[in-house]
Design an enzyme around this catalytic site. Structure first.
Site, PDB file in Angstrom:
ATOM      1  N   LYS A   1       5.389  -8.044   7.236  1.00 20.99           N
ATOM      2  CA  LYS A   1       6.168  -8.667   8.309  1.00 20.99           C
ATOM      3  C   LYS A   1       7.604  -8.154   8.413  1.00 20.99           C
ATOM      4  O   LYS A   1       8.071  -7.817   9.494  1.00 20.99           O
ATOM      5  CB  LYS A   1       6.180 -10.186   8.092  1.00 20.99           C
ATOM      6  CG  LYS A   1       6.661 -10.969   9.280  1.00 20.99           C
ATOM      7  CD  LYS A   1       5.559 -11.032  10.307  1.00 20.99           C
ATOM      8  CE  LYS A   1       5.897 -11.883  11.477  1.00 20.99           C
ATOM      9  NZ  LYS A   1       4.689 -12.146  12.279  1.00 20.99           N
TER      10      LYS A   1
ATOM     11  N   ASP B   1       4.786  -9.446  16.235  1.00 14.75           N
ATOM     12  CA  ASP B   1       3.857  -8.348  15.984  1.00 14.75           C
ATOM     13  C   ASP B   1       3.411  -7.654  17.268  1.00 14.75           C
ATOM     14  O   ASP B   1       3.458  -6.428  17.371  1.00 14.75           O
ATOM     15  CB  ASP B   1       2.616  -8.848  15.224  1.00 14.75           C
ATOM     16  CG  ASP B   1       2.995  -9.550  13.934  1.00 14.75           C
ATOM     17  OD1 ASP B   1       4.140  -9.348  13.486  1.00 14.75           O
ATOM     18  OD2 ASP B   1       2.164 -10.307  13.397  1.00 14.75           O
TER      19      ASP B   1
ATOM     20  N   GLU C   1       5.037  -4.752  -8.839  1.00 10.33           N
ATOM     21  CA  GLU C   1       5.136  -4.824  -7.369  1.00 10.33           C
ATOM     22  C   GLU C   1       5.167  -6.256  -6.839  1.00 10.33           C
ATOM     23  O   GLU C   1       5.550  -6.477  -5.698  1.00 10.33           O
ATOM     24  CB  GLU C   1       3.971  -4.048  -6.728  1.00 10.33           C
ATOM     25  CG  GLU C   1       2.578  -4.658  -6.885  1.00 10.33           C
ATOM     26  CD  GLU C   1       1.910  -4.313  -8.215  1.00 10.33           C
ATOM     27  OE1 GLU C   1       2.622  -3.950  -9.174  1.00 10.33           O
ATOM     28  OE2 GLU C   1       0.673  -4.433  -8.303  1.00 10.33           O
TER      29      GLU C   1
ATOM     30  N   CYS D   1      -1.332  -1.617 -14.732  1.00  7.75           N
ATOM     31  CA  CYS D   1      -2.506  -2.391 -15.145  1.00  7.75           C
ATOM     32  C   CYS D   1      -3.700  -1.458 -15.412  1.00  7.75           C
ATOM     33  O   CYS D   1      -3.673  -0.684 -16.345  1.00  7.75           O
ATOM     34  CB  CYS D   1      -2.814  -3.448 -14.097  1.00  7.75           C
ATOM     35  SG  CYS D   1      -3.826  -4.763 -14.743  1.00  7.75           S
ATOM     36  N   TYR D   2      -4.727  -1.484 -14.566  1.00  4.81           N
ATOM     37  CA  TYR D   2      -5.855  -0.560 -14.766  1.00  4.81           C
ATOM     38  C   TYR D   2      -5.352   0.879 -14.849  1.00  4.81           C
ATOM     39  O   TYR D   2      -5.804   1.669 -15.680  1.00  4.81           O
ATOM     40  CB  TYR D   2      -6.847  -0.698 -13.606  1.00  4.81           C
ATOM     41  CG  TYR D   2      -8.066   0.196 -13.731  1.00  4.81           C
ATOM     42  CD1 TYR D   2      -9.175  -0.219 -14.462  1.00  4.81           C
ATOM     43  CD2 TYR D   2      -8.099   1.455 -13.138  1.00  4.81           C
ATOM     44  CE1 TYR D   2     -10.289   0.597 -14.591  1.00  4.81           C
ATOM     45  CE2 TYR D   2      -9.212   2.277 -13.264  1.00  4.81           C
ATOM     46  CZ  TYR D   2     -10.307   1.841 -13.993  1.00  4.81           C
ATOM     47  OH  TYR D   2     -11.405   2.650 -14.127  1.00  4.81           O
TER      48      TYR D   2
ATOM     49  N   HIS E   1       2.286  -6.286 -13.320  1.00  6.21           N
ATOM     50  CA  HIS E   1       2.411  -5.831 -11.930  1.00  6.21           C
ATOM     51  C   HIS E   1       3.872  -5.876 -11.478  1.00  6.21           C
ATOM     52  O   HIS E   1       4.348  -6.921 -11.059  1.00  6.21           O
ATOM     53  CB  HIS E   1       1.534  -6.695 -11.011  1.00  6.21           C
ATOM     54  CG  HIS E   1       0.075  -6.454 -11.217  1.00  6.21           C
ATOM     55  ND1 HIS E   1      -0.604  -5.463 -10.559  1.00  6.21           N
ATOM     56  CD2 HIS E   1      -0.819  -7.039 -12.053  1.00  6.21           C
ATOM     57  CE1 HIS E   1      -1.863  -5.450 -10.951  1.00  6.21           C
ATOM     58  NE2 HIS E   1      -2.025  -6.393 -11.867  1.00  6.21           N
TER      59      HIS E   1
ATOM     60  N   GLY F   1      -6.937  -2.351 -10.750  1.00  9.59           N
ATOM     61  CA  GLY F   1      -8.303  -2.342 -10.223  1.00  9.59           C
ATOM     62  C   GLY F   1      -9.135  -3.336 -11.002  1.00  9.59           C
ATOM     63  O   GLY F   1      -8.745  -3.762 -12.096  1.00  9.59           O
TER      64      GLY F   1
END
Ligand code: XMP
Length: 513
Positions: A369, A230, A174, A82-83, A172, A55
């Site tokens: 995607k 999509d 991710e 992180c945060y 991070h 954040g």
């Protein structure tokens, strides 16, 4: 069946949906909830673990987002990123301060050393690159926590209280830049939270179908189907959920690739829904006649598209819901309001103002995607539709320099089809992000048989890219280029010269117009 669930508690970081996506990728169901969600509500969801996101705040500031400390009493493992990591540290008795100098403040790729006896790093290499983005420093680590990773600048890149199942990382995991980041998240899920991996895209489909049915009730739904991945997956999902109540309008503007219109129509045959294919080629070509300027082409196509759609929508009667195939990256990109307009991308997204409806449904809004492609497979869409490369809304109009004619469009379609066939035959599809033929408006002299020709030059474009914001030209083997070139000049009348585009983006763009 109730699935095991991870709750991603959102503190406003920019990668929150990416965290959720990684958890899903690891086969565990996951929901993102705002950090303000009452503890009681979180508890009744019975999560097997929490992930606190990053954040923009600093935990020591007065107004910084916090959690109810009782969350640590639930006996549920927590991973703070992180945060989120700093929040755990502070809440459990540690101290977080602004980093005093540049050494403790870390941004970007950072070499990191991991303690592989910690569950989070089990089975992974002892060193690797991790993606940092923090200006705060954990001056004091809470009692019960061990240091589980460090960098040259920072002694506590990761902390762990394995007894209670609390973990924190300053980087991070991710994002792709962090080596083995997904494996670390997987370790948290399987080693710390005891996940069994009971969630699949098939489950997502069932959940999404149920959610659509609940939202739509017996209302009528309208979708503009472009034939891209999509909107096609969105159509299939809606068809599965509310078949008879759905009308899909497929505006065939005559600027599609070879056979594309028929393929789209055929793909949707199996579903019970109203499929309207509007053959609008003539009116588009009439509007575009003599137009050479790329932005004008785009504008005309965008406006005409809306007009056709609007006319068809009126024919279907009252519409309660307008559906859109918005996917998560679109949601993020539309947030960048200050970015300069390089090309006014025409997406079907701008439609709502023109059609009367009560609400919007965007069932793919949280998917990335490749998840959309996976869902498409799950729904039984054909592979060629699901793996289709991106195709711009204005279609071949921006792959033909100068003015358009039906004859030139057919020439381009034939050449492009050969190019695609050969790339597929050479097995190069997976490594090339986008490839297509461009019909230039240059004519040059050639010799064919005994005669002189004066025909068009065709350009071949192929790029490797992950985000389509930057791209490099693909190093297609000469033999493949040779085969494509030979076939096109022999099989497609009107083309006597082939060139290969070797510019990256920037400075060029992917499309030629
Ligand atoms: P450029 O040419 O800007 O393209 O490097 C980046 C990506 O966007 C696609 N593109 C479009 N997509 N409407 C679309 O829906 C458009 O007007 C448009 N123009 C470019 C392009 O194919 C590439 O994937």
């Amino acid at each position: 069946m109730k699935h095991q669930m991870i709750i991603v508690l959102d503190f406003g970081g920019q990668y929150n949906q990416l965290i959720a996506r990684r958890v899903r990728e690891c086969g565990v169901y996951c929901e993102v909830k705002p950090y303000t969600t009452p503890l009681e509500e979180l508890r009744t969801m019975e999560p097997i673990g929490f992930i606190f996101t990053g954040g923009p705040n600093s935990v020591y500031l007065e107004d910084a987002p916090h959690v109810d400390p009782a969350i640590f009493e639930l006996g549920v493992p927590v991973l703070g990123i992180c945060y989120g990591c700093q929040l755990i540290a502070q809440a459990l008795g540690g101290r977080v301060t602004p980093a005093q100098d540049d050494t403790a403040r870390e941004y970007g790729k950072t070499e990191t050393f991991f303690d592989t006896s910690c569950k989070l790093f089990k089975g992974l290499p002892e060193r690797g690159v991790s993606w940092m983005s923090h200006g705060d420093y954990m001056e004091k680590v809470p009692e019960g926590f061990a240091l589980a990773a460090h960098s040259k600048a920072c002694p506590n890149v990761a902390i762990a209280d394995e007894k209670r199942g609390f973990y924190g990382v300053q980087y991070h995991p991710e994002v792709n830049h962090t080596e083995n980041g997904t494996a670390m998240i997987r370790n948290f899920l399987y080693e710390a939270c005891g996940a069994s991996g009971d969630w699949t895209m098939g489950d997502y489909k069932r959940t999404a179908v149920a959610a659509i049915r609940e939202k739509v009730g017996d209302g009528r739904v309208l979708l503009a189907l472009s034939g891209g991945v999509d909107s096609s997956v969105c159509a299939a999902l809606l068809a599965e959920a509310v078949g008879e109540q759905l009308t899909c309008v497929f505006v065939d503007h005559g600027l599609m690739r070879k056979n594309e219109g028929d393929e789209v129509e055929a793909a949707f045959k199996p579903w019970a829904m109203h499929f309207v294919r509007v053959d609008a080629e003539a009116r588009f070509l009439e509007k575009l006649s003599g137009v050479t300027e790329p932005e004008r082409k785009r504008k005309i196509i965008g406006e005409e598209f809306i007009r056709v759609f609007e006319e068809e929508a009126k024919k279907t009667g009252t519409v309660d819901f307008l559906a859109q195939g918005t996917i998560y990256p679109d949601v993020i990109e539309s947030g960048t309001g200050d970015a300069a307009v390089i090309k006014s991308h025409h997406n079907v997204g701008g439609l709502p103002e023109y059609v009367d409806f009560k609400e919007i449904v965007e069932p793919l809004r949280l998917l990335f995607k490749d998840e959309v492609r996976q869902l498409g497979r799950e729904l039984g869409l054909p592979e060629y539709l699901v793996t289709r490369q991106p195709f711009p809304g204005p279609g071949l109009a921006i792959r033909m320099i100068g003015s358009l004619t039906k004859e030139k469009l057919d020439t381009l379609r034939d050449a492009d089809a050969i190019y695609r066939e050969e790339i597929a035959a050479a097995g190069l599809e997976p490594e090339i992000g986008q490839y297509f033929a461009v019909l230039t408006n240059t004519r040059s002299v050639g010799v064919m048989g005994d005669g002189r020709s004066y025909d068009y030059t065709l350009a071949l474009r192929a790029v490797t890219t992950t985000d389509f914001m930057t791209a490099d030209w693909a190093r297609i083997p000469y033999e493949v280029l040779n085969k494509v070139s030979t076939r096109i000049v022999n099989e497609v009348p009107g083309i006597n010269r082939i060139v290969y585009d070797i510019t990256s983006k920037p400075p060029a763009t992917i499309e030629w117009e």
